[in-house]
Design an enzyme around this catalytic site. Sequence first.
Site, short mmCIF file in Angstrom:
data_model
loop_
_atom_site.label_atom_id
_atom_site.label_comp_id
_atom_site.label_asym_id
_atom_site.label_seq_id
_atom_site.Cartn_x
_atom_site.Cartn_y
_atom_site.Cartn_z
N THR A 118 0.84 -1.20 0.00
CA THR A 118 0.00 0.00 0.00
C THR A 118 0.87 1.25 0.00
OG1 THR A 118 -1.73 -1.17 1.23
CG2 THR A 118 -1.83 1.23 1.22
N GLN A 148 -5.91 -2.22 -2.55
CA GLN A 148 -5.24 -0.97 -2.17
C GLN A 148 -4.42 -0.42 -3.33
OE1 GLN A 148 -5.13 -3.86 -0.47
NE2 GLN A 148 -5.09 -3.54 1.76
N ASP A 186 -8.28 3.25 -0.86
CA ASP A 186 -7.10 3.94 -0.33
C ASP A 186 -6.60 5.08 -1.23
OD1 ASP A 186 -7.31 2.12 1.66
OD2 ASP A 186 -5.38 1.15 1.35
N ASP A 244 -12.11 2.94 2.47
CA ASP A 244 -11.06 3.61 3.25
C ASP A 244 -10.33 4.67 2.42
OD1 ASP A 244 -11.78 1.65 5.10
OD2 ASP A 244 -10.10 0.35 4.58
N ARG A 275 -14.41 3.90 9.48
CA ARG A 275 -14.24 2.77 10.39
C ARG A 275 -12.85 2.86 11.02
NH1 ARG A 275 -13.16 -2.70 6.78
NH2 ARG A 275 -11.71 -1.81 5.25
N TRP A 323 -9.32 1.97 11.75
CA TRP A 323 -8.21 1.15 11.28
C TRP A 323 -7.33 0.72 12.45
CZ3 TRP A 323 -3.43 3.32 8.23
CH2 TRP A 323 -2.64 2.25 7.79
#
Length: 587
Positions: A351, A381, A404, A425, A493, A495
Site C-alpha cells: 500500500t 489498495q 485507499d 477507506d 471505520r 483502522w
Amino acid sequence: MAPIKEFISKFSDFKNNKKLILSSAAIALLLLASIVGIAATTTNQNKNQKITTLSSTSHAILKSVCSSTLYPELCFSAVAATGGKELTSQKEVIEASLNLTTKAVKHNYFAVKKLIAKRKGLTPREVTALHDCLETIDETLDELHVAVEDLHQYPKQKSLRKHADDLKTLISSAITNQGTCLDGFSYDDADRKVRKALLKGQVHVEHMCSNALAMIKNMTETDIANFELRDKSSTFTNNNNRKLKEVTGDLDSDGWPKWLSVGDRRLLQGSTIKADATVADDGSGDFTTVAAAVAAAPEKSNKRFVIHIKAGVYRENVEVTKKKTNIMFLGDGRGKTIITGSRNVVDGSTTFHSATVAAVGERFLARDITFQNTAGPSKHQAVALRVGSDFSAFYQCDMFAYQDTLYVHSNRQFFVKCHITGTVDFIFGNAAAVLQDCDINARRPNSGQKNMVTAQGRSDPNQNTGIVIQNCRIGGTSDLLAVKGTFPTYLGRPWKEYSRTVIMQSDISDVIRPEGWHEWSGSFALDTLTYREYLNRGGGAGTANRVKWKGYKVITSDTEAQPFTAGQFIGGGGWLASTGFPFSLSL
C-alpha cells in the site's frame, strides 16, 4: 544490552552442559575462582554502593516520570540499565529514553538490511516491503534526532505550545513509521513469516516511542498549565495577546511567519507564481517528466522551489523524498495537469509503495493538479497520493482512485477546495490532517463491497493525530447515487485502536447510512476510538440513529469543537499563511 544478553547466553550454555566433568584440577580452579569472586564482590559492593548513592534521586525521578507512560516497566528498566549520569529532571529522563530508542532503531535498520541481503526466496512484494521499512526507519532516525535537538532548546527557543506541538508531532510520526513497516507484511502467509522476523524489534521501538511521547505530553502540559497559572496575574490584554500568539504562531508585523524568507513573501504576494522549472510532456519545458524535475531540485532548501507542470497526462510514479524540502507543484488546473499511475497490492506492491505521488519532504505544496491511480476496485489498495510531509498543503487538487485514494500518512497536513473520490477507506492514515471546503465523494465499488470514507490510523492515545473534515461536502458520484441502496456507504471505520475522526460544519448527503459509522472487526476499537460530529447538515447528517459506541459522541458546543480547528489541531496560524492558499483557523 547486547553484551548482557551474550553473557547470559554463554552462562546458560555452560550451565546446561551435562557432560562437564569436575576433575581435581577443575575443583582447584573453582576454589581459586571463589576466592577471586569474594574480592570482586567486595569491590563491586563498594561500586554499587556508590551508584546507589548517586542514583537514589535518579531512581525516584525515573520512577515518577515513567508512571505517566503506557509501558512503565520498560520505561524504568531501559533507562536504569544504562547507569550513566545522575538524572535530575523529567527532561533528562526523556532525553535518555530518546537516545536509547535511537540505538534500538539503528539495530532494526541493520536487521532489515541483513534480511534483504541474506534471506532467500523473498517475493518481490516482500523486498518492496523491506525497502519501505528502510525508508520509514530512516525517517524515524531523523525524527528522533530533531526531537532531541528540540528538547535541548526546550523551553526557551519558542513558545511552550509550539515546542509541545513539534515534539508530539515528531514522536507521533515515529510511532506511525513502526506500524507502517509491519503493515507491509500483512497481505498473505508468506509475508507474515518475514513480519515475524521484524516484529519484536519494531514493537520494542514503538513502545519506547510511546513512552517518550507520554512523558513529553505530561511535561509540556504541566509546564503550559503552570505558565497559564502564573499568567493570571497579568492584565486581560496581555493574556489575550499571549493566547493569540499560541494560536497564530510567531508572526511579524505584516502577518507573515517569521521563518518565511523575503523571496517567498514576494512569491506569495505576486499575482503570478514564477516557476523555477517547467515540465511539459511535449518537450517545450525544462523536463518531460515530473520525476526528473524533482530530482533536479535542490536538497534541504529553505527557499521555495516551484515546479510548473503544464497541462498533460504524466504516466509516472513520483516521490518527493525527505531531502527535497520546500517543493511546490503548480499545475494548469485540475483535469488538465494529471499525474497518473496504477500500482496496486494485487499486482505485488505494498500500500505504501503503490502511491502515484508520494510527498515526504517538509513544506510540500501542490495546487491545480489531479493525482490519480487507475488500478480499479478489483486491485484493492491502490493509492493516488501519499503525504508524509510536515506543513504540507494542497489547493484545488483532485485525488481520484478506488480503495485507499488519499494516504495521509503522518505529520501536519492541510487540504482546501480539493476533490477526493474513492470506495474503501479512501481517506486514511495517521497524520494530523485538516480538510476544508472539499468535495468528498464515494463511488461505485465492486459487488459486495461497502464504501468507507475514512479509516484513521491512530495507534496510541497520546498521538496528536486525526482526520478533521470541516465545511466540506460528503456525497457520492453519479454511478453510486443510481444504486446507493445496493452499496452501503459510511463516514468511516477504525483502522487502529485509537482512531480519531471529526466531521463538523459539513454537508452530508443521504448516501451515508443512518448509523453513520462501521466497525472494523467485531468490537475492535469501539470503546477507544474518538469519532465526533458537530453542526453538520444534509440528508445524511442526522445523529438520532447513529452508532451507540462508547467512542462516538456528538459535540454540543463551540468550546468542545475548537481543538479540532486548523488553528489548534495543526497549529495552522504559524504556517498556513505562508502557503498562499485560503484557510480558516477557527469555526
